[in-house]
Write a protein that holds these residues in place. Structure first.
Motif, PDB file in Angstrom:
ATOM      1  N   GLY A   1      21.791  28.078 -55.532  1.00 50.32           N
ATOM      2  CA  GLY A   1      22.504  27.809 -54.293  1.00 50.32           C
ATOM      3  C   GLY A   1      21.641  27.890 -53.054  1.00 50.32           C
ATOM      4  O   GLY A   1      22.125  27.723 -51.941  1.00 50.32           O
ATOM      5  N   LYS A   2      20.355  28.135 -53.243  1.00 54.19           N
ATOM      6  CA  LYS A   2      19.509  28.178 -52.055  1.00 54.19           C
ATOM      7  C   LYS A   2      18.918  26.802 -51.797  1.00 54.19           C
ATOM      8  O   LYS A   2      18.626  26.056 -52.728  1.00 54.19           O
ATOM      9  CB  LYS A   2      18.388  29.195 -52.258  1.00 54.19           C
ATOM     10  N   THR A   3      18.736  26.503 -50.521  1.00 50.62           N
ATOM     11  CA  THR A   3      18.124  25.220 -50.181  1.00 50.62           C
ATOM     12  C   THR A   3      16.666  25.229 -50.623  1.00 50.62           C
ATOM     13  O   THR A   3      16.054  26.299 -50.715  1.00 50.62           O
ATOM     14  CB  THR A   3      18.154  24.978 -48.670  1.00 50.62           C
ATOM     15  N   PRO A   4      16.105  24.050 -50.867  1.00 50.20           N
ATOM     16  CA  PRO A   4      14.681  23.986 -51.211  1.00 50.20           C
ATOM     17  C   PRO A   4      13.800  24.692 -50.186  1.00 50.20           C
ATOM     18  O   PRO A   4      12.833  25.359 -50.541  1.00 50.20           O
ATOM     19  CB  PRO A   4      14.397  22.481 -51.248  1.00 50.20           C
ATOM     20  N   LEU A   5      14.155  24.560 -48.925  1.00 46.82           N
ATOM     21  CA  LEU A   5      13.344  25.210 -47.893  1.00 46.82           C
ATOM     22  C   LEU A   5      13.339  26.721 -48.099  1.00 46.82           C
ATOM     23  O   LEU A   5      12.297  27.378 -48.047  1.00 46.82           O
ATOM     24  CB  LEU A   5      13.872  24.875 -46.499  1.00 46.82           C
ATOM     25  N   ALA A   6      14.532  27.278 -48.351  1.00 48.85           N
ATOM     26  CA  ALA A   6      14.616  28.720 -48.559  1.00 48.85           C
ATOM     27  C   ALA A   6      13.790  29.135 -49.773  1.00 48.85           C
ATOM     28  O   ALA A   6      13.091  30.155 -49.758  1.00 48.85           O
ATOM     29  CB  ALA A   6      16.072  29.147 -48.737  1.00 48.85           C
ATOM     30  N   LEU A   7      13.847  28.305 -50.828  1.00 46.35           N
ATOM     31  CA  LEU A   7      13.065  28.618 -52.028  1.00 46.35           C
ATOM     32  C   LEU A   7      11.576  28.639 -51.707  1.00 46.35           C
ATOM     33  O   LEU A   7      10.833  29.488 -52.185  1.00 46.35           O
ATOM     34  CB  LEU A   7      13.343  27.581 -53.117  1.00 46.35           C
ATOM     35  N   HIS A   8      11.176  27.704 -50.876  1.00 46.48           N
ATOM     36  CA  HIS A   8       9.767  27.677 -50.482  1.00 46.48           C
ATOM     37  C   HIS A   8       9.389  28.947 -49.732  1.00 46.48           C
ATOM     38  O   HIS A   8       8.315  29.511 -49.942  1.00 46.48           O
ATOM     39  CB  HIS A   8       9.478  26.449 -49.623  1.00 46.48           C
ATOM     40  N   LEU A   9      10.269  29.376 -48.837  1.00 43.25           N
ATOM     41  CA  LEU A   9       9.943  30.566 -48.059  1.00 43.25           C
ATOM     42  C   LEU A   9       9.839  31.788 -48.963  1.00 43.25           C
ATOM     43  O   LEU A   9       8.939  32.621 -48.816  1.00 43.25           O
ATOM     44  CB  LEU A   9      10.998  30.784 -46.973  1.00 43.25           C
ATOM     45  N   ILE A  10      10.773  31.887 -49.884  1.00 41.39           N
ATOM     46  CA  ILE A  10      10.706  33.017 -50.815  1.00 41.39           C
ATOM     47  C   ILE A  10       9.432  32.924 -51.639  1.00 41.39           C
ATOM     48  O   ILE A  10       8.726  33.920 -51.856  1.00 41.39           O
ATOM     49  CB  ILE A  10      11.945  33.039 -51.733  1.00 41.39           C
ATOM     50  N   TRP A  11       9.137  31.740 -52.079  1.00 44.65           N
ATOM     51  CA  TRP A  11       7.930  31.537 -52.877  1.00 44.65           C
ATOM     52  C   TRP A  11       6.692  31.973 -52.107  1.00 44.65           C
ATOM     53  O   TRP A  11       5.785  32.608 -52.647  1.00 44.65           O
ATOM     54  CB  TRP A  11       7.835  30.071 -53.284  1.00 44.65           C
ATOM     55  N   ILE A  12       6.673  31.643 -50.827  1.00 42.80           N
ATOM     56  CA  ILE A  12       5.524  32.038 -50.010  1.00 42.80           C
ATOM     57  C   ILE A  12       5.388  33.556 -49.999  1.00 42.80           C
ATOM     58  O   ILE A  12       4.279  34.090 -50.104  1.00 42.80           O
ATOM     59  CB  ILE A  12       5.663  31.491 -48.579  1.00 42.80           C
ATOM     60  N   ILE A  13       6.514  34.250 -49.880  1.00 43.31           N
ATOM     61  CA  ILE A  13       6.460  35.713 -49.876  1.00 43.31           C
ATOM     62  C   ILE A  13       6.004  36.224 -51.243  1.00 43.31           C
ATOM     63  O   ILE A  13       5.225  37.178 -51.333  1.00 43.31           O
ATOM     64  CB  ILE A  13       7.827  36.309 -49.488  1.00 43.31           C
ATOM     65  N   VAL A  14       6.497  35.584 -52.303  1.00 44.62           N
ATOM     66  CA  VAL A  14       6.067  35.979 -53.652  1.00 44.62           C
ATOM     67  C   VAL A  14       4.556  35.828 -53.790  1.00 44.62           C
ATOM     68  O   VAL A  14       3.856  36.723 -54.275  1.00 44.62           O
ATOM     69  CB  VAL A  14       6.781  35.111 -54.710  1.00 44.62           C
TER      70      VAL A  14
ATOM     71  N   LYS B   1       9.699  41.851 -40.674  1.00 46.67           N
ATOM     72  CA  LYS B   1       9.664  40.514 -40.086  1.00 46.67           C
ATOM     73  C   LYS B   1      10.892  39.708 -40.513  1.00 46.67           C
ATOM     74  O   LYS B   1      11.473  38.976 -39.718  1.00 46.67           O
ATOM     75  CB  LYS B   1       8.404  39.754 -40.515  1.00 46.67           C
ATOM     76  N   VAL B   2      11.257  39.855 -41.781  1.00 47.06           N
ATOM     77  CA  VAL B   2      12.430  39.109 -42.247  1.00 47.06           C
ATOM     78  C   VAL B   2      13.681  39.603 -41.516  1.00 47.06           C
ATOM     79  O   VAL B   2      14.489  38.819 -41.033  1.00 47.06           O
ATOM     80  CB  VAL B   2      12.600  39.246 -43.772  1.00 47.06           C
ATOM     81  N   LYS B   3      13.785  40.920 -41.421  1.00 50.35           N
ATOM     82  CA  LYS B   3      14.957  41.470 -40.737  1.00 50.35           C
ATOM     83  C   LYS B   3      14.995  41.048 -39.277  1.00 50.35           C
ATOM     84  O   LYS B   3      16.054  40.897 -38.696  1.00 50.35           O
ATOM     85  CB  LYS B   3      14.939  42.993 -40.826  1.00 50.35           C
ATOM     86  N   GLY B   4      13.812  40.867 -38.710  1.00 48.70           N
ATOM     87  CA  GLY B   4      13.742  40.550 -37.287  1.00 48.70           C
ATOM     88  C   GLY B   4      14.136  39.124 -36.928  1.00 48.70           C
ATOM     89  O   GLY B   4      14.319  38.795 -35.766  1.00 48.70           O
ATOM     90  N   SER B   5      14.254  38.265 -37.918  1.00 49.23           N
ATOM     91  CA  SER B   5      14.610  36.880 -37.612  1.00 49.23           C
ATOM     92  C   SER B   5      15.881  36.501 -38.363  1.00 49.23           C
ATOM     93  O   SER B   5      15.872  36.406 -39.590  1.00 49.23           O
ATOM     94  CB  SER B   5      13.471  35.950 -38.020  1.00 49.23           C
ATOM     95  N   PRO B   6      16.965  36.260 -37.641  1.00 50.48           N
ATOM     96  CA  PRO B   6      18.239  35.970 -38.303  1.00 50.48           C
ATOM     97  C   PRO B   6      18.163  34.746 -39.235  1.00 50.48           C
ATOM     98  O   PRO B   6      18.701  34.788 -40.341  1.00 50.48           O
ATOM     99  CB  PRO B   6      19.199  35.704 -37.158  1.00 50.48           C
ATOM    100  N   GLU B   7      17.454  33.685 -38.765  1.00 49.38           N
ATOM    101  CA  GLU B   7      17.372  32.486 -39.620  1.00 49.38           C
ATOM    102  C   GLU B   7      16.631  32.798 -40.895  1.00 49.38           C
ATOM    103  O   GLU B   7      17.014  32.377 -41.992  1.00 49.38           O
ATOM    104  CB  GLU B   7      16.647  31.337 -38.911  1.00 49.38           C
ATOM    105  N   LEU B   8      15.518  33.538 -40.714  1.00 48.21           N
ATOM    106  CA  LEU B   8      14.700  33.866 -41.864  1.00 48.21           C
ATOM    107  C   LEU B   8      15.489  34.729 -42.841  1.00 48.21           C
ATOM    108  O   LEU B   8      15.501  34.499 -44.042  1.00 48.21           O
ATOM    109  CB  LEU B   8      13.441  34.589 -41.393  1.00 48.21           C
ATOM    110  N   ARG B   9      16.179  35.702 -42.288  1.00 50.70           N
ATOM    111  CA  ARG B   9      16.936  36.612 -43.129  1.00 50.70           C
ATOM    112  C   ARG B   9      18.010  35.866 -43.901  1.00 50.70           C
ATOM    113  O   ARG B   9      18.239  36.107 -45.084  1.00 50.70           O
ATOM    114  CB  ARG B   9      17.579  37.683 -42.262  1.00 50.70           C
ATOM    115  N   GLU B  10      18.627  34.947 -43.194  1.00 53.26           N
ATOM    116  CA  GLU B  10      19.698  34.188 -43.835  1.00 53.26           C
ATOM    117  C   GLU B  10      19.161  33.357 -44.985  1.00 53.26           C
ATOM    118  O   GLU B  10      19.803  33.229 -46.024  1.00 53.26           O
ATOM    119  CB  GLU B  10      20.358  33.298 -42.777  1.00 53.26           C
ATOM    120  N   MET B  11      17.957  32.810 -44.783  1.00 54.73           N
ATOM    121  CA  MET B  11      17.397  31.971 -45.851  1.00 54.73           C
ATOM    122  C   MET B  11      16.850  32.806 -47.009  1.00 54.73           C
ATOM    123  O   MET B  11      17.046  32.464 -48.170  1.00 54.73           O
ATOM    124  CB  MET B  11      16.296  31.058 -45.285  1.00 54.73           C
ATOM    125  N   ILE B  12      16.153  33.885 -46.668  1.00 52.54           N
ATOM    126  CA  ILE B  12      15.575  34.719 -47.724  1.00 52.54           C
ATOM    127  C   ILE B  12      16.681  35.384 -48.523  1.00 52.54           C
ATOM    128  O   ILE B  12      16.621  35.503 -49.740  1.00 52.54           O
ATOM    129  CB  ILE B  12      14.648  35.800 -47.130  1.00 52.54           C
TER     130      ILE B  12
END
Lengths: 627, 392
Positions: free
Chosen positions: A425-438, A471-482
């Motif tokens: 259920g995550k967008t491809p963009l969100a998957l990319h962001l998580i992948w980057i963190i991984v 950093k993730v907590k500090g950005s609502p968009e980022l947090r929502e995607m991650i």
């Protein structure tokens, strides 16, 4: 003589018209060359036009008569020839007049009043610069400052010259009187079959005007080679300038040229004004887009992402207007080129994201960060993906495929894998962001192995993963995607690292304070081995001093985390020491030189713990402090 | 030799040979075949271009249709080349010598070719401009009988046309900035200052100091045929494709007015005659080079066949209109000749009308193809981790 009746009747009109035309023959008289009819006075101009009309009428009359006489009448042919010559002289003159009027009123567009310089510095992230923070505490405030500056800039330029280039807005390029004159001349030229000359003149003069406007707007002629060679920073400001200029070009400059063509060639049909418009504008339009095209094919590297997205968004925004202005068949190539550039920019953005992910994975620096603090890579990556989340709106549309991750079963040690099941259920963009963190963590894990001290390695991981979480907590968009699920995982990881650190460092230190091995079996009174006890104290002191000396230079940048860890240490250390002291100090104090063994009070230790993770060395004079 | 030893070495030899056979498996065979086919096709295509008969005007050397054929062949060669390059088994091959040097050079040449494409496209606008002027001449001289008016009209347009074709080239060769600043001030200028503006052709979209000749010269840098062992792998097709690319760009620049072409004929082709596939290319290069040298002295806008014809016909018609103007009477024979020349000019214009736009589109296609291959090569290099700068 079989001249037709009407010619006879009008012969006076024809003759006087002919006289006027011949008077203004610039190949025949100096005077005719030096003066321009349409600058002299209205009456002169009107007379001339009437004369032309008269000659044209005669021409059609003569043609009729000639054809009806089947060319037998030599005089008729002569007459036709004479009329043709007169027409040619008139047309040559009109061409010059046409050119002159155009030149007089063709200057570069007044650009200062046209576009709002603040339209490029809106509160959207197009100018958030990718910067490395120096200290953690400045992170948010510098971001805030930048935003403040931009808002101020917006307000200050909102002066009386504010005008928007957000939609098509035609301006009057010429006074209406000039346009009337041009219209009148064009009509005559076209009805005499001199359309081609008319278009030629029009095109070349207006092209020059557009060239001047281009120069004023700062549109440069750069080759693709030039663009590849320039530093990206230099290109960034060119891109910014281009975006502003392109908006003016499409929405104002080109649109106004189109309107001008329509006005001048109003009476003669749309094909002609299309032809004139394209004659004028095709070259400049291609020149304009060539720059964007050069950018879209430049080599991909991570720092280019955001400006490329800016360019993409600007072009996307302009596309409907490009299609409106260039709506004829002959302008197909321009519309097509714009669409091609847009699609290349999208491809470039996707490519850069992939490239970025690989680069993070591969980042090879091996020198361990002193003090186990936050690695520059961590800062860079987290800043980068914060910016990505700012560009969420665009990127969500552009990023359509999942990241290419390692496979769980491939056994490939050089790439981590990512379980997608829990990321449904995550967008491809969100998957990319998580992948980057991984991938970032994977890289950091590798880097941590370069620390010789295992405790420091754990501290390093703790610091960095904690930073990621913050950093993730500090950005609502980022947090929502991650997503909070993954965030929990990350939190668990840094807590785990903290625990591992404690175990690595303190187990052996606290081991000195254990009970076992100190009691000697047998008699009650001297149940404690004094020598063993002394050894314990000595060992404890040495170990603690070493740990204290070393770990004071280690750094936990986050204040809260630092406090928490120190408290956690104290909670284990202090009670243990206090109870140890309580039970065994008497045995030492009853012997010789107790001060060699009981060097520290509980308070001393409490104070010393406060030195931990401050990032700078402390003097070894703990002892002094306790006195 | 004891029997066992003999046997051992014999068996040893067999097993070695078996290993060799196994190494020359399907893939390698296929690769060699592809390389051979590639060279063969190149050879055939350029032979066809070389043998284009001059007497069939449609396909004459450097005519619009000849150029379109040339570009078509380029696209075919490029497609085959890419197939060979990308179908390679080992993607990391491109980061090993000699490709680690050859590929970046190839990419650099590609970028230069892109700029040439853009300059040529810009130059085609000039050609279109000549076409439009010539159409005026045709339209004037079409009317029969030719009268004084039409003759004057034709002469005016012819003067513009001939000057444009000459001025363009002089501006091109003089390497001056081709910006013309207009004085938008009031008239008061004496007659001799008033230069008819249609002498100035289309506005120039090319960067000021850009030189077509220098660009192509730079493309020949480091272009040397692979030696010895290098020649067996991908180095060969890279070299072949490079030569083709340079030749095509060179031919385009020779044909079509581009900024700054001094010394074009001096550019040598680094293709040794021994290479089979290069024979025709070298032949074409010589032929075109000779033509260029001839014209260089006279100073013309370019070798495009249709433009040459236009120039020739223009001169004849100019003479005609001059004699009309100054001698008044024109014999029927002369008038007929002029009409015939005008008809030829009309035919040339028609060919331009039909062919220029498709030619422009083809150049755009070539542009796209070069970009695509370049992007894919850059991606491949990135995968191997060689080309990108460090992150931090």
């Amino acid at each position: 003589m079989e001249l037709p009746e009407n010619l006879n009747k009008d012969s006076n009109g024809y003759e006087s018209a002919e006289k006027i035309i011949l008077r203004w023959d610039s190949t025949a008289s100096e005077d005719a060359r030096e003066r321009m009819i349409f600058e002299t006075d209205r009456q002169e101009a009107d007379l001339y036009l009437q004369a032309v009309d008269e000659i044209q009428r005669s021409l059609s009359n003569v043609s009729i008569s000639t054809s009806s006489n089947a060319g037998k009448n030599a005089n008729a042919v002569d007459d036709q020839s004479k009329v043709n010559t007169t027409i040619q002289i008139a047309m040559a003159r009109l061409e010059d007049e046409f050119r002159n009027i155009l030149i007089t009123h063709s200057s570069a567009l007044e650009t200062d009043s046209l576009f709002d310089p603040s339209s490029s510095s809106i509160s959207t992230p197009s100018h958030h610069e990718l910067e490395e923070d120096d200290t953690l505490s400045n992170d948010d405030s510098s971001h805030h400052d930048l935003l403040q500056l931009q808002l101020q800039h917006c307000e200050s330029s909102d002066s009386s010259t504010y005008r928007s280039t957000s939609s098509i807005r035609e301006v009057d390029l010429m006074p209406s009187e000039a346009i009337c004159d041009l219209q009148a001349i064009a009509m005559r030229m076209i009805s005499s079959g001199y359309l081609r000359e008319c278009i030629q003149v029009y095109g070349s003069v207006r092209k020059s005007a557009i060239d001047s406007s281009f120069r004023k707007l700062g549109i440069e002629k750069l080759s693709i080679g030039d663009v590849q060679r320039l530093e990206w920073e230099a290109l960034e400001s060119k891109i910014r300038r281009w975006i502003r200029a392109a908006k003016v070009c499409v929405r104002i400059l080109f649109a106004s040229e189109k309107k001008l063509c329509e006005q001048i060639f109003e009476c003669v049909g749309t094909d002609i004004d299309d032809a004139c418009f394209m004659e004028t504008v095709k070259g400049p339009a291609i020149q304009l887009f060539n720059f964007a095209e050069a950018i879209s094919i430049s080599r991909r590297s991570p720092e280019k992402l955001f400006k490329i997205l800016d360019l993409h968004d600007a072009l996307m925004d302009l596309l409907p207007d490009i299609e409106a202005v260039f709506d004829s068949k002959s302008s197909d190539s321009i519309r097509v080129q714009a669409a091609e550039i847009l699609s290349r920019l999208a491809e470039a953005a996707r490519g850069i994201l992939s490239e970025f992910e690989s680069a993070v994975l591969r980042e090879p620096s091996r020198v361990p960060v002193p003090g186990g603090t936050i690695h520059p890579l961590t800062r860079y990556v987290m800043n980068y993906i914060s910016l990505i989340s700012d560009y969420k709106q665009t990127l969500i549309e552009l990023i359509i495929s999942k990241p290419s991750t390692g496979s769980r079963y491939s056994g490939d040690q050089t790439t981590p894998d990512m379980e997608f099941a829990e990321l449904e259920g995550k967008t491809p963009l969100a998957l990319h962001l998580i992948w980057i963190i991984v991938v970032l963590q994977f890289n950091l894990d590798g880097k941590s192995k370069h620390y010789r001290d295992a405790s420091l390695a754990h501290l390093f991981i703790m610091n960095n993963v904690h930073y990621i979480v913050q950093k993730v907590k500090g950005s609502p968009e980022l947090r929502e995607m991650i997503g909070d699920d993954y965030l929990r995982k990350l939190t668990g990881k840094f807590r785990q690292a903290a625990t591992s650190y404690q175990r690595a460092t303190w187990v052996s230190v606290l081991y000195c304070l254990r009970d076992e091995g100190l009691h000697v079996s047998g008699s009650f009174s001297s149940g404690v081995s004094k020598s063993a006890l002394r050894e314990r104290f000595k060992t404890f002191n040495a170990m603690f001093e070493e740990v204290h000396r070393t770990q004071a230079t280690w750094l936990i940048p986050d204040t809260q985390l630092r406090e928490e860890l120190r408290i956690s240490i104290s909670e284990k250390l202090i009670p243990a020491y206090r109870s140890f002291l309580g039970r065994f100090r008497s045995h030492i104090e009853s012997g010789r030189h107790p001060e060699n063994y009981i060097k520290y009070s509980v308070e001393d230790l409490e104070t010393a713990v406060l030195d931990f993770f401050e990032g700078y060395p402390v003097s070894q004079h703990l002892r002094k402090r306790s006195q | 030799m004891p029997a066992t030893d003999y046997q051992a070495s014999f068996l040893g030899r067999i097993s070695i040979r078996r290993n060799q056979v196994i190494a020359m498996d399907g893939n390698h065979e296929q690769e060699l075949q592809d390389l051979e086919l590639f060279s063969k096709h190149v050879s055939e295509r350029f032979a066809e271009l070389l043998s284009s008969p001059d007497d069939i005007p449609f396909d004459a050397l450097l005519s619009i249709s000849w150029l379109r054929k040339l570009l078509d062949f380029f696209l075919c060669c490029e497609a085959e080349f890419k197939g060979i390059l990308m179908m390679g088994n080992d993607p990391s091959q491109i980061s090993k010598p000699p490709l680690d040097r050859l590929i970046p050079e190839f990419l650099d040449r590609s970028v230069k070719a892109l700029d040439v494409c853009n300059a040529v496209t810009n130059g085609l606008e000039s050609v279109r401009h000549y076409q439009k002027l010539a159409e005026i001449v045709v339209s004037a001289l079409e009317q029969k009988p030719i009268g004084d008016g039409q003759s004057r009209r034709a002469k005016k347009a012819l003067t513009s046309l001939m000057s444009a074709m000459n001025v363009d080239d002089k501006e091109c060769s003089a390497a001056k900035a081709t910006e013309r600043s207009w004085s938008f001030s009031r008239r008061g200028v004496s007659s001799k200052d008033r230069v008819p503006e249609h002498f100035r052709s289309v506005s120039n979209q090319v960067a000021k100091n850009w030189s077509a000749a220098k660009q192509i010269q730079a493309m020949t840098n480091n272009l040397v045929p692979p030696r010895g062992a290098e020649g067996s792998g991908l180095a060969s097709p890279v070299y072949t494709m490079s030569v083709i690319m340079v030749f095509v760009m060179w031919a385009l620049v020779a044909a079509i007015p581009c900024q700054e072409r001094n010394g074009l004929s001096a550019i040598h082709f680094p293709a040794p005659k021994q290479l089979n596939w290069a024979q025709s290319i070298i032949g074409l290069h010589e032929k075109i080079g000779e033509e260029w040298k001839k014209k260089e002295k006279k100073g013309t806008a370019g070798l495009l066949d249709e433009m040459q014809k236009m120039e020739k016909l223009g001169n004849i018609l100019m003479d005609f209109t001059d004699s009309f103007q100054f001698h008044g009477d024109i014999t029927d024979q002369k008038a007929e000749e002029a009409a015939a020349r005008a008809a030829e000019l009309a035919e040339t214009c028609r060919r331009m009308e039909e062919g220029l736009l498709p030619l422009q589109m083809q150049i755009r296609e070539v542009f796209h193809r070069i970009v695509k291959t370049r992007t894919e090569l850059l991606n491949a290099l990135d995968q191997v981790g060689k080309s990108s700068p460090p992150l931090l």
